[in-house]
Design an enzyme around this catalytic site. Structure first.
Site, PDB file in Angstrom:
ATOM      1  N   GLU A  10      44.976  33.235  40.785  1.00 29.48           N
ATOM      2  CA  GLU A  10      45.042  34.788  40.999  1.00 29.48           C
ATOM      3  C   GLU A  10      46.872  34.675  41.327  1.00 29.48           C
ATOM      4  O   GLU A  10      47.724  34.451  41.856  1.00 29.48           O
ATOM      5  CB  GLU A  10      44.551  34.902  42.122  1.00 29.48           C
ATOM      6  CG  GLU A  10      44.584  36.591  42.479  1.00 29.48           C
ATOM      7  CD  GLU A  10      44.093  37.225  43.563  1.00 29.48           C
ATOM      8  OE1 GLU A  10      43.563  38.269  43.882  1.00 29.48           O
ATOM      9  OE2 GLU A  10      43.436  36.064  44.643  1.00 29.48           O
ATOM     10  N   GLU A  19      52.217  34.097  44.692  1.00 30.19           N
ATOM     11  CA  GLU A  19      52.938  35.597  45.161  1.00 30.19           C
ATOM     12  C   GLU A  19      54.096  35.349  45.419  1.00 30.19           C
ATOM     13  O   GLU A  19      54.534  34.031  45.623  1.00 30.19           O
ATOM     14  CB  GLU A  19      51.856  35.505  46.172  1.00 30.19           C
ATOM     15  CG  GLU A  19      52.028  36.880  47.401  1.00 30.19           C
ATOM     16  CD  GLU A  19      52.049  37.937  46.488  1.00 30.19           C
ATOM     17  OE1 GLU A  19      53.306  38.424  46.521  1.00 30.19           O
ATOM     18  OE2 GLU A  19      51.132  38.552  46.046  1.00 30.19           O
ATOM     19  N   ASN A  33      57.858  33.254  40.976  1.00 30.18           N
ATOM     20  CA  ASN A  33      57.905  34.405  39.965  1.00 30.18           C
ATOM     21  C   ASN A  33      56.511  34.291  38.875  1.00 30.18           C
ATOM     22  O   ASN A  33      57.019  33.034  37.893  1.00 30.18           O
ATOM     23  CB  ASN A  33      58.965  34.801  39.597  1.00 30.18           C
ATOM     24  CG  ASN A  33      59.093  35.714  38.693  1.00 30.18           C
ATOM     25  OD1 ASN A  33      58.010  36.497  38.285  1.00 30.18           O
ATOM     26  ND2 ASN A  33      59.879  35.414  36.963  1.00 30.18           N
ATOM     27  N   ASP A  36      51.270  45.896  40.118  1.00 31.75           N
ATOM     28  CA  ASP A  36      52.070  46.923  40.417  1.00 31.75           C
ATOM     29  C   ASP A  36      51.919  47.641  39.208  1.00 31.75           C
ATOM     30  O   ASP A  36      52.652  47.133  38.337  1.00 31.75           O
ATOM     31  CB  ASP A  36      53.190  46.203  41.235  1.00 31.75           C
ATOM     32  CG  ASP A  36      54.192  47.977  41.606  1.00 31.75           C
ATOM     33  OD1 ASP A  36      54.342  49.013  40.893  1.00 31.75           O
ATOM     34  OD2 ASP A  36      55.068  47.511  42.669  1.00 31.75           O
ATOM     35  N   LYS A  44      56.592  54.828  37.407  1.00 28.51           N
ATOM     36  CA  LYS A  44      57.654  55.863  36.184  1.00 28.51           C
ATOM     37  C   LYS A  44      57.910  54.983  35.506  1.00 28.51           C
ATOM     38  O   LYS A  44      57.851  54.176  34.502  1.00 28.51           O
ATOM     39  CB  LYS A  44      58.703  56.151  37.965  1.00 28.51           C
ATOM     40  CG  LYS A  44      58.807  56.560  38.676  1.00 28.51           C
ATOM     41  CD  LYS A  44      59.335  56.231  39.946  1.00 28.51           C
ATOM     42  CE  LYS A  44      59.023  57.243  40.853  1.00 28.51           C
ATOM     43  NZ  LYS A  44      60.834  57.631  42.003  1.00 28.51           N
ATOM     44  N   ASP A  52      43.528  50.494  39.412  1.00 22.99           N
ATOM     45  CA  ASP A  52      43.259  51.481  38.740  1.00 22.99           C
ATOM     46  C   ASP A  52      44.204  53.156  38.931  1.00 22.99           C
ATOM     47  O   ASP A  52      43.730  54.206  38.979  1.00 22.99           O
ATOM     48  CB  ASP A  52      43.097  51.772  41.207  1.00 22.99           C
ATOM     49  CG  ASP A  52      44.588  51.550  42.142  1.00 22.99           C
ATOM     50  OD1 ASP A  52      45.188  51.212  41.019  1.00 22.99           O
ATOM     51  OD2 ASP A  52      44.476  52.019  42.778  1.00 22.99           O
ATOM     52  N   THR A 112      38.366  45.060  48.607  1.00 24.00           N
ATOM     53  CA  THR A 112      39.677  45.401  49.559  1.00 24.00           C
ATOM     54  C   THR A 112      39.776  46.519  49.889  1.00 24.00           C
ATOM     55  O   THR A 112      39.330  47.486  49.401  1.00 24.00           O
ATOM     56  CB  THR A 112      41.197  44.566  49.174  1.00 24.00           C
ATOM     57  OG1 THR A 112      40.830  45.089  47.836  1.00 24.00           O
ATOM     58  CG2 THR A 112      40.357  43.233  48.566  1.00 24.00           C
ATOM     59  N   PHE A 157      42.492  47.887  49.654  1.00 24.45           N
ATOM     60  CA  PHE A 157      42.878  48.035  48.770  1.00 24.45           C
ATOM     61  C   PHE A 157      42.548  49.083  47.448  1.00 24.45           C
ATOM     62  O   PHE A 157      43.270  50.246  47.271  1.00 24.45           O
ATOM     63  CB  PHE A 157      43.760  47.140  47.978  1.00 24.45           C
ATOM     64  CG  PHE A 157      44.848  47.972  47.374  1.00 24.45           C
ATOM     65  CD1 PHE A 157      46.640  48.344  47.110  1.00 24.45           C
ATOM     66  CD2 PHE A 157      44.530  48.157  45.716  1.00 24.45           C
ATOM     67  CE1 PHE A 157      47.049  48.781  46.722  1.00 24.45           C
ATOM     68  CE2 PHE A 157      45.318  48.268  44.996  1.00 24.45           C
ATOM     69  CZ  PHE A 157      46.565  48.895  45.224  1.00 24.45           C
ATOM     70  N   GLU A 158      41.600  48.599  47.195  1.00 27.58           N
ATOM     71  CA  GLU A 158      40.796  49.290  45.876  1.00 27.58           C
ATOM     72  C   GLU A 158      39.522  50.583  46.774  1.00 27.58           C
ATOM     73  O   GLU A 158      39.794  51.125  45.985  1.00 27.58           O
ATOM     74  CB  GLU A 158      39.345  47.819  45.413  1.00 27.58           C
ATOM     75  CG  GLU A 158      38.486  48.481  44.543  1.00 27.58           C
ATOM     76  CD  GLU A 158      37.558  47.261  44.132  1.00 27.58           C
ATOM     77  OE1 GLU A 158      36.693  48.004  43.200  1.00 27.58           O
ATOM     78  OE2 GLU A 158      38.280  46.033  44.320  1.00 27.58           O
TER      79      GLU A 158
END
Length: 241
Positions: A70, A95, A122, A145, A149, A181, A217, A219-220
């Site tokens: 992941e 992560e 990374n 992310d 912009k 999303d 989660t 977040f979702e």
């Protein structure tokens, strides 16, 4: 003689702020990182990967098993749930935010998930050089992310060229799973991956069905509550020539 380089060639998909971990997270890191964290030799930056470094799954996990990676595991909710319910597979969380990794280790330890390892690095460098070619059975990128912009979209994880990066890490027939999303990012992901000769769609229609293996989660759920549609994608690694 040229001056030594101190920067990366390409923009990264994160801004690594130096936020302090809580006392509990510090204790978790000290107690659990020897079990869960795979230390990576560094290159130019704190989260870089030295080009000569290699990750040997059999040596790390002590067995041969399917490997699920992941990218951007956050606080680890998805991968801890998966690791604790799929003891037949091995899991690798990548992560850059140490507080998220500390939370992941705490939850993994409570769940008794010993088939999980964490790398603080990374992600593209992990996929490009650290993992053996074809090592991953599945590659997950959930809610990375969107850098919404216009001037920041170059930082997105999935941008032109990413298909080759993911395709290198996946075994033939392995699956890349994505969810976001953010509609604009979803469409960019689909275009980039449709154009990648290493990959083919593993879904019909415009979007893939929601991946059953992705636990819901906070977040979702927050995105759904704000009226944003969650879009899934799935691509299969085509056979190497």
């Amino acid at each position: 003689m040229p001056e030594p380089r101190t920067f990366r060639d390409h923009p990264v998909s994160f801004v690594r702020r130096s936020g302090r971990m809580s006392d509990g997270q510090e204790r978790a890191w000290a107690a659990l990182s020897p079990l869960y964290v795979h230390d990576v030799p560094r290159g130019l930056a704190a989260t870089s990967v030295h080009p000569d470094a290699r990750f040997d799954p059999v040596a790390v996990y002590g067995r041969e098993a399917p490997l699920v990676v992941e990218i951007g595991s956050g606080q680890g909710h998805a991968i801890v749930h998966a690791a604790s319910t799929r003891p037949d597979a091995d899991f690798l969380a990548v992560e850059v935010f140490r507080a998220g990794l500390a939370r992941t280790m705490l939850d993994a330890d409570r769940a008794g998930a010993r088939n999980l390892r964490l790398i603080e690095a990374n992600a593209p460098e992990v996929l490009e050089t650290l993992l053996p070619e074809g090592a991953a059975d599945e590659l997950w990128i959930f809610f990375s992310d969107p850098w919404h912009k216009n001037r920041h979209t170059k930082r997105r994880m999935v941008r032109p060229g990413f298909g080759a990066t993911a395709g290198r890490a996946l075994r033939d027939g392995g699956v890349l799973r994505l969810a976001t999303d953010w509609e604009d990012y979803a469409r960019q992901m689909r275009q980039v991956l449709d154009d990648a000769p290493e990959l083919e769609r593993a879904f019909d229609g415009d979007w893939a069905p929601r991946f059953d293996g992705r636990v819901m989660t906070a977040f979702e759920r927050k995105g759904v509550e704000r009226g944003r549609d969650i879009r899934d994608l799935a691509y299969r690694r085509v056979a190497r020539g």
